[in-house]
Motif scaffolding. Structure first.
Motif, PDB file in Angstrom:
ATOM      1  N   VAL A  82      54.453  58.108  32.258  1.00 32.18           N
ATOM      2  CA  VAL A  82      54.846  56.710  32.056  1.00 32.18           C
ATOM      3  C   VAL A  82      53.589  55.862  32.138  1.00 32.18           C
ATOM      4  O   VAL A  82      52.804  55.982  33.080  1.00 32.18           O
ATOM      5  CB  VAL A  82      55.868  56.254  33.122  1.00 32.18           C
ATOM      6  N   HIS A  83      53.399  54.994  31.151  1.00 29.84           N
ATOM      7  CA  HIS A  83      52.189  54.186  31.058  1.00 29.84           C
ATOM      8  C   HIS A  83      52.444  52.755  31.529  1.00 29.84           C
ATOM      9  O   HIS A  83      53.590  52.299  31.611  1.00 29.84           O
ATOM     10  CB  HIS A  83      51.661  54.190  29.625  1.00 29.84           C
ATOM     11  N   GLY A  84      51.369  52.064  31.846  1.00 27.71           N
ATOM     12  CA  GLY A  84      51.449  50.705  32.339  1.00 27.71           C
ATOM     13  C   GLY A  84      52.216  49.793  31.390  1.00 27.71           C
ATOM     14  O   GLY A  84      51.991  49.819  30.177  1.00 27.71           O
ATOM     15  N   GLY A  85      53.126  48.993  31.945  1.00 26.47           N
ATOM     16  CA  GLY A  85      53.883  48.029  31.159  1.00 26.47           C
ATOM     17  C   GLY A  85      55.166  48.560  30.570  1.00 26.47           C
ATOM     18  O   GLY A  85      55.956  47.794  30.004  1.00 26.47           O
ATOM     19  N   GLU A  86      55.419  49.880  30.678  1.00 28.04           N
ATOM     20  CA  GLU A  86      56.647  50.449  30.122  1.00 28.04           C
ATOM     21  C   GLU A  86      57.853  50.180  31.013  1.00 28.04           C
ATOM     22  O   GLU A  86      57.744  50.091  32.242  1.00 28.04           O
ATOM     23  CB  GLU A  86      56.511  51.962  29.962  1.00 28.04           C
ATOM     24  N   CYS A  87      59.023  50.107  30.373  1.00 28.63           N
ATOM     25  CA  CYS A  87      60.310  50.098  31.074  1.00 28.63           C
ATOM     26  C   CYS A  87      61.084  51.312  30.577  1.00 28.63           C
ATOM     27  O   CYS A  87      61.578  51.324  29.443  1.00 28.63           O
ATOM     28  CB  CYS A  87      61.066  48.809  30.782  1.00 28.63           C
ATOM     29  N   VAL A  88      61.167  52.333  31.401  1.00 26.42           N
ATOM     30  CA  VAL A  88      61.757  53.617  31.027  1.00 26.42           C
ATOM     31  C   VAL A  88      63.074  53.795  31.770  1.00 26.42           C
ATOM     32  O   VAL A  88      63.141  53.620  32.985  1.00 26.42           O
ATOM     33  CB  VAL A  88      60.797  54.773  31.356  1.00 26.42           C
ATOM     34  N   PHE A  89      64.129  54.148  31.025  1.00 25.10           N
ATOM     35  CA  PHE A  89      65.442  54.390  31.623  1.00 25.10           C
ATOM     36  C   PHE A  89      65.655  55.891  31.788  1.00 25.10           C
ATOM     37  O   PHE A  89      65.336  56.675  30.878  1.00 25.10           O
ATOM     38  CB  PHE A  89      66.554  53.844  30.739  1.00 25.10           C
ATOM     39  N   LEU A  90      66.211  56.290  32.927  1.00 24.63           N
ATOM     40  CA  LEU A  90      66.682  57.648  33.166  1.00 24.63           C
ATOM     41  C   LEU A  90      68.202  57.626  33.138  1.00 24.63           C
ATOM     42  O   LEU A  90      68.830  56.920  33.929  1.00 24.63           O
ATOM     43  CB  LEU A  90      66.204  58.160  34.526  1.00 24.63           C
ATOM     44  N   VAL A  91      68.792  58.382  32.214  1.00 25.84           N
ATOM     45  CA  VAL A  91      70.240  58.425  32.085  1.00 25.84           C
ATOM     46  C   VAL A  91      70.703  59.867  32.185  1.00 25.84           C
ATOM     47  O   VAL A  91      69.897  60.803  32.136  1.00 25.84           O
ATOM     48  CB  VAL A  91      70.703  57.787  30.758  1.00 25.84           C
ATOM     49  N   GLY A  92      72.015  60.054  32.306  1.00 21.27           N
ATOM     50  CA  GLY A  92      72.563  61.393  32.402  1.00 21.27           C
ATOM     51  C   GLY A  92      73.813  61.394  33.249  1.00 21.27           C
ATOM     52  O   GLY A  92      74.114  60.405  33.936  1.00 21.27           O
ATOM     53  N   PRO A  93      74.551  62.493  33.247  1.00 20.24           N
ATOM     54  CA  PRO A  93      75.807  62.562  34.010  1.00 20.24           C
ATOM     55  C   PRO A  93      75.566  62.519  35.512  1.00 20.24           C
ATOM     56  O   PRO A  93      74.457  62.796  35.990  1.00 20.24           O
ATOM     57  CB  PRO A  93      76.392  63.910  33.582  1.00 20.24           C
ATOM     58  N   SER A  94      76.607  62.175  36.252  1.00 17.53           N
ATOM     59  CA  SER A  94      76.528  62.187  37.716  1.00 17.53           C
ATOM     60  C   SER A  94      76.164  63.590  38.187  1.00 17.53           C
ATOM     61  O   SER A  94      76.667  64.593  37.662  1.00 17.53           O
ATOM     62  CB  SER A  94      77.871  61.773  38.321  1.00 17.53           C
ATOM     63  N   GLY A  95      75.266  63.641  39.167  1.00 19.55           N
ATOM     64  CA  GLY A  95      74.844  64.925  39.696  1.00 19.55           C
ATOM     65  C   GLY A  95      73.764  65.629  38.894  1.00 19.55           C
ATOM     66  O   GLY A  95      73.392  66.764  39.202  1.00 19.55           O
ATOM     67  N   SER A  96      73.239  64.947  37.878  1.00 16.76           N
ATOM     68  CA  SER A  96      72.223  65.578  37.026  1.00 16.76           C
ATOM     69  C   SER A  96      70.837  65.565  37.647  1.00 16.76           C
ATOM     70  O   SER A  96      69.923  66.217  37.131  1.00 16.76           O
ATOM     71  CB  SER A  96      72.185  64.904  35.653  1.00 16.76           C
ATOM     72  N   GLY A  97      70.653  64.795  38.722  1.00 18.01           N
ATOM     73  CA  GLY A  97      69.361  64.781  39.399  1.00 18.01           C
ATOM     74  C   GLY A  97      68.549  63.519  39.194  1.00 18.01           C
ATOM     75  O   GLY A  97      67.378  63.455  39.582  1.00 18.01           O
ATOM     76  N   LYS A  98      69.171  62.486  38.624  1.00 16.85           N
ATOM     77  CA  LYS A  98      68.437  61.239  38.365  1.00 16.85           C
ATOM     78  C   LYS A  98      67.902  60.623  39.651  1.00 16.85           C
ATOM     79  O   LYS A  98      66.730  60.239  39.730  1.00 16.85           O
ATOM     80  CB  LYS A  98      69.343  60.222  37.644  1.00 16.85           C
ATOM     81  N   SER A  99      68.765  60.508  40.657  1.00 16.66           N
ATOM     82  CA  SER A  99      68.331  59.903  41.918  1.00 16.66           C
ATOM     83  C   SER A  99      67.312  60.794  42.631  1.00 16.66           C
ATOM     84  O   SER A  99      66.399  60.298  43.295  1.00 16.66           O
ATOM     85  CB  SER A  99      69.532  59.631  42.827  1.00 16.66           C
ATOM     86  N   THR A 100      67.463  62.108  42.487  1.00 19.39           N
ATOM     87  CA  THR A 100      66.479  63.033  43.063  1.00 19.39           C
ATOM     88  C   THR A 100      65.115  62.810  42.425  1.00 19.39           C
ATOM     89  O   THR A 100      64.092  62.704  43.130  1.00 19.39           O
ATOM     90  CB  THR A 100      66.920  64.494  42.854  1.00 19.39           C
ATOM     91  N   LEU A 101      65.081  62.711  41.095  1.00 23.71           N
ATOM     92  CA  LEU A 101      63.809  62.476  40.416  1.00 23.71           C
ATOM     93  C   LEU A 101      63.230  61.126  40.808  1.00 23.71           C
ATOM     94  O   LEU A 101      62.018  61.008  41.056  1.00 23.71           O
ATOM     95  CB  LEU A 101      64.000  62.551  38.899  1.00 23.71           C
ATOM     96  N   LEU A 102      64.077  60.104  40.907  1.00 25.64           N
ATOM     97  CA  LEU A 102      63.590  58.786  41.313  1.00 25.64           C
ATOM     98  C   LEU A 102      63.000  58.837  42.716  1.00 25.64           C
ATOM     99  O   LEU A 102      61.972  58.201  42.993  1.00 25.64           O
ATOM    100  CB  LEU A 102      64.731  57.765  41.244  1.00 25.64           C
TER     101      LEU A 102
END
Length: 235
Positions: A37-57
């Motif tokens: 991820v580069h400076g100034g970007e707004c990147v969304f992480l999406v996916g089903p519940s339990g897919s690991g989004k909060s873990t990655l965050l």
């Protein structure tokens, strides 16, 4: 700290794995994640519940440690620094925005925004001036002395953005920032986030299930089966 040059990612994730021990067996959540991820970007992480989004965050926020792989934040290999340095990195470089706001109910808007700067040891007069400027920038100048319970959900999220910016972090990590908001308020909050990214030269990673706000992303990454897929961004 200045923003990294465009050629160098602010966040650089290489071959990150994470599993949890449940019921005597390992449940793999992340399987070889690569992300830049580069400076100034707004990147969304999406996916089903339990897919690991909060873990990655949480890994990006230096809260969790991956089982394998590397995470570099503004060029620093997080796996090669001690816990004290990780705490400083988390405090000074990363701002967090939570789904349920996580404001301290007994403190005013002003005092909530001051909390990160007090932990950082910023001089009181300078901290107060910055807090008031941030509160004004999110449109709550008249609410500086209000308590969170006196505010609407949208106003509380605005306070959360101001607090996340208090220590002038390079990176904003937002976990479901519109989940508790109605359609109109969620739209206002995302417009505010885009403006703050531009105004304060930040980089943002947003975890969301809310397809209504996808148009605010520069890139959308879908996490499923432990893998990331780039789904593009705004048209």
């Amino acid at each position: 700290m200045s923003i990294a040059a465009a050629s160098n990612p602010v966040l650089d994730v290489r071959d990150v794995h994470k599993a949890y021990r449940r019921g005597g067996a390992d449940t793999r959540v992340l399987s070889g994640i690569d992300l830049q991820v580069h400076g100034g970007e707004c990147v969304f992480l999406v996916g089903p519940s339990g897919s690991g989004k909060s873990t990655l965050l949480s890994i990006l926020g230096c809260i969790l440690t991956p089982d394998r792989g590397t995470l570099r934040i503004v060029g620093r290999d997080v796996g090669q620094i001690d816990e004290r340095a990780r705490v400083r990195l988390r405090r000074d470089v990363i701002g967090f925005v939570f789904q349920r706001f996580q404001l301290i109910r007994g403190l005013s808007v002003l005092d909530n925004v001051l909390v990160p700067m007090r932990l950082q040891g910023k001089p009181p007069s300078a901290a107060r001036q910055r807090a008031l400027e941030l509160i004004q920038s999110v449109g709550l100048g008249e609410c500086a002395h209000a308590l969170p319970q006196q505010l609407s959900a949208g106003q509380c999220q605005r306070v959360a953005f101001a607090r996340a910016l208090a220590n002038d972090p390079l990176i904003l990590l937002a976990d479901e920032p519109t989940a508790s908001l109605d359609i109109a308020t969620g739209d206002e909050i995302m417009q505010l986030l885009r403006r703050l990214i531009q105004q304060y030269h930040k980089t943002a990673i947003v975890v969301t299930h809310d397809a209504r706000i996808f148009r605010y992303a520069d890139r959308i990454l879908r996490l499923d089966g432990g893998q990331l897929q780039d789904q593009g961004g705004r048209t």
